[in-house]
Design an enzyme around this catalytic site. Sequence first.
Site, PDB file in Angstrom:
ATOM      1  N   LYS A  86       1.293  -1.136   0.300  1.00 55.97           N
ATOM      2  CA  LYS A  86       0.104   0.123  -0.128  1.00 55.97           C
ATOM      3  C   LYS A  86       0.779   1.174   0.008  1.00 55.97           C
ATOM      4  O   LYS A  86       1.970   0.923   0.904  1.00 55.97           O
ATOM      5  CB  LYS A  86      -1.101  -0.082   1.296  1.00 55.97           C
ATOM      6  CG  LYS A  86      -1.678   0.963   1.608  1.00 55.97           C
ATOM      7  CD  LYS A  86      -2.373   1.343   2.808  1.00 55.97           C
ATOM      8  CE  LYS A  86      -3.073   2.396   2.774  1.00 55.97           C
ATOM      9  NZ  LYS A  86      -4.201   2.443   4.082  1.00 55.97           N
ATOM     10  N   SER A 162      -9.195   2.435   4.095  1.00 57.26           N
ATOM     11  CA  SER A 162      -8.061   3.412   2.581  1.00 57.26           C
ATOM     12  C   SER A 162      -7.459   2.245   2.271  1.00 57.26           C
ATOM     13  O   SER A 162      -6.358   2.843   0.808  1.00 57.26           O
ATOM     14  CB  SER A 162      -7.162   4.100   3.611  1.00 57.26           C
ATOM     15  OG  SER A 162      -6.250   3.659   3.843  1.00 57.26           O
ATOM     16  N   SER A 186      -9.893   0.405   7.977  1.00 60.53           N
ATOM     17  CA  SER A 186      -8.803   0.705   6.502  1.00 60.53           C
ATOM     18  C   SER A 186      -8.656  -0.794   6.139  1.00 60.53           C
ATOM     19  O   SER A 186      -8.428  -0.709   4.891  1.00 60.53           O
ATOM     20  CB  SER A 186      -7.727   1.531   6.549  1.00 60.53           C
ATOM     21  OG  SER A 186      -8.810   3.209   6.523  1.00 60.53           O
TER      22      SER A 186
END
Length: 482
Positions: A86, A162, A186
Amino acid sequence: MRRPDATAPAAALPDAAVLPDATATAAAVRDGDSDAREVTEQAIARIGRLDPGIGAVLHTRFEAALDEVAAGLPDGPLRGVPMLVKDLGTEVAGLPATGGSRLFAEGTARRDSELVARYRRAGAVVLGTTNTPELGLNASTEPVLSGPTRNPWDPTRSPGGSSGGSAAAVAAGMVPVAHASDGGGSIRIPAAACGLFGLKPSRGRVSPAPRPTTLAGLVSVHHALTMTVRDSALLLDVAAGPLPGDAYAAPAPAAPFAELAARPPGRLRIGLLTALPDGPDVHPDCADAARAAAELCERLGHHVTETTARYRPDDVGRTSGVLMGADLVAQIDARLAELGRPLADDDIEPFTRLLYDTYRTLPAADVSRALRRAQEIGWEVGAAFAGTDVLLSPALARPTPPLGTLDTTDPESVYRHASVHSAFTSVYNVTGMPAMSVPFGHDGDGLPLGVQFAAPLGGEGLLLALAAQLEEAAPWGPPPPR
């Protein structure tokens, strides 16, 4: 709410249906049944074929990865496993580290974060980075910088955030596992949206080095999104453990997490909650999924009782907002000092700008009050575990929304929806307790639903054991072909 359907023939399913998980991939490479270069080339080809319609992968290092394979990978538990990282809070040397923000778009990372270094030392092949909302501040992955990521179950829907880019990449079958992080849900929110397993570890389980994010680190932690429970346990064994000098560390597990996940969980006392005091209305499909999971737990021999939440989402949101907001200001100010200029109008999205302007004049005493309140919430929620082993709830209060619902160019839109999407998840970031989203059924539109289980600090082993039991009793699968 529909239960999982594992009856479709493998030949009719997309890449994720036939893609071996990380545990099987590493075993095949170790035993000589697969070649690490071939596995890597296949993952690169899948990304090239699948990602144009999804938008999960941002920056790639395919040639560098193939060179690493050719030079010889470390003989670790992830040897030959392709994965993605990520693009937020964890850096891959030689790739941009944008955090989904135009303010951070220029430049490349000079070294790996400690977590990435641990993945590499375990033999993983890092292929690139995944999309994220700006600085992780949205429950949907739709940054202005790189555009939206689409849910593999339905390209008009959000993959959550996220860690939405990582979730979409795994759900689509590009890679078996991907790094993720969780500051308010997230990991668990995109896991629920994309039909994956997502564990948020205990506070301090994974070192944030070299990023000194003590305030945000109180609520944020790194781990992964996976198709299988055993992969989550395997990656946590690789990632877990403090560095000397870390501000805090989680209690050491009694055994490796992979071993704990394989043990029967025993007869658990499970507290079920499907509503929150002064919280958002919970969609019937989401509440029904939690009740159905509770019924399955009872059939597996666990004792389930209905309970009530010991927190209010708005209180949790205010507390978390101060802790993360103060760190946001420090992060943006540090970047501006590095660039040697003031903040420009187009540096950050309107929602981020609103948060920055709100928290940059925050008195220090308010930060101290938020820290104190976080501890109080921890004690209040912790009291529920005096007679309960785990708490069960919906992962999300509402099913997966269409893209554009959480529009950061319209701050009021995000404010309206953010508290709904994190109503059940954010409290465990504030308390530091581990929590996981387990796929369980589908909503009326055929999109996956997740149920959340939480345990006291240090209870990841118990959660993984329960998740493995549920995975065997009600297996989940990839998106249906479209």
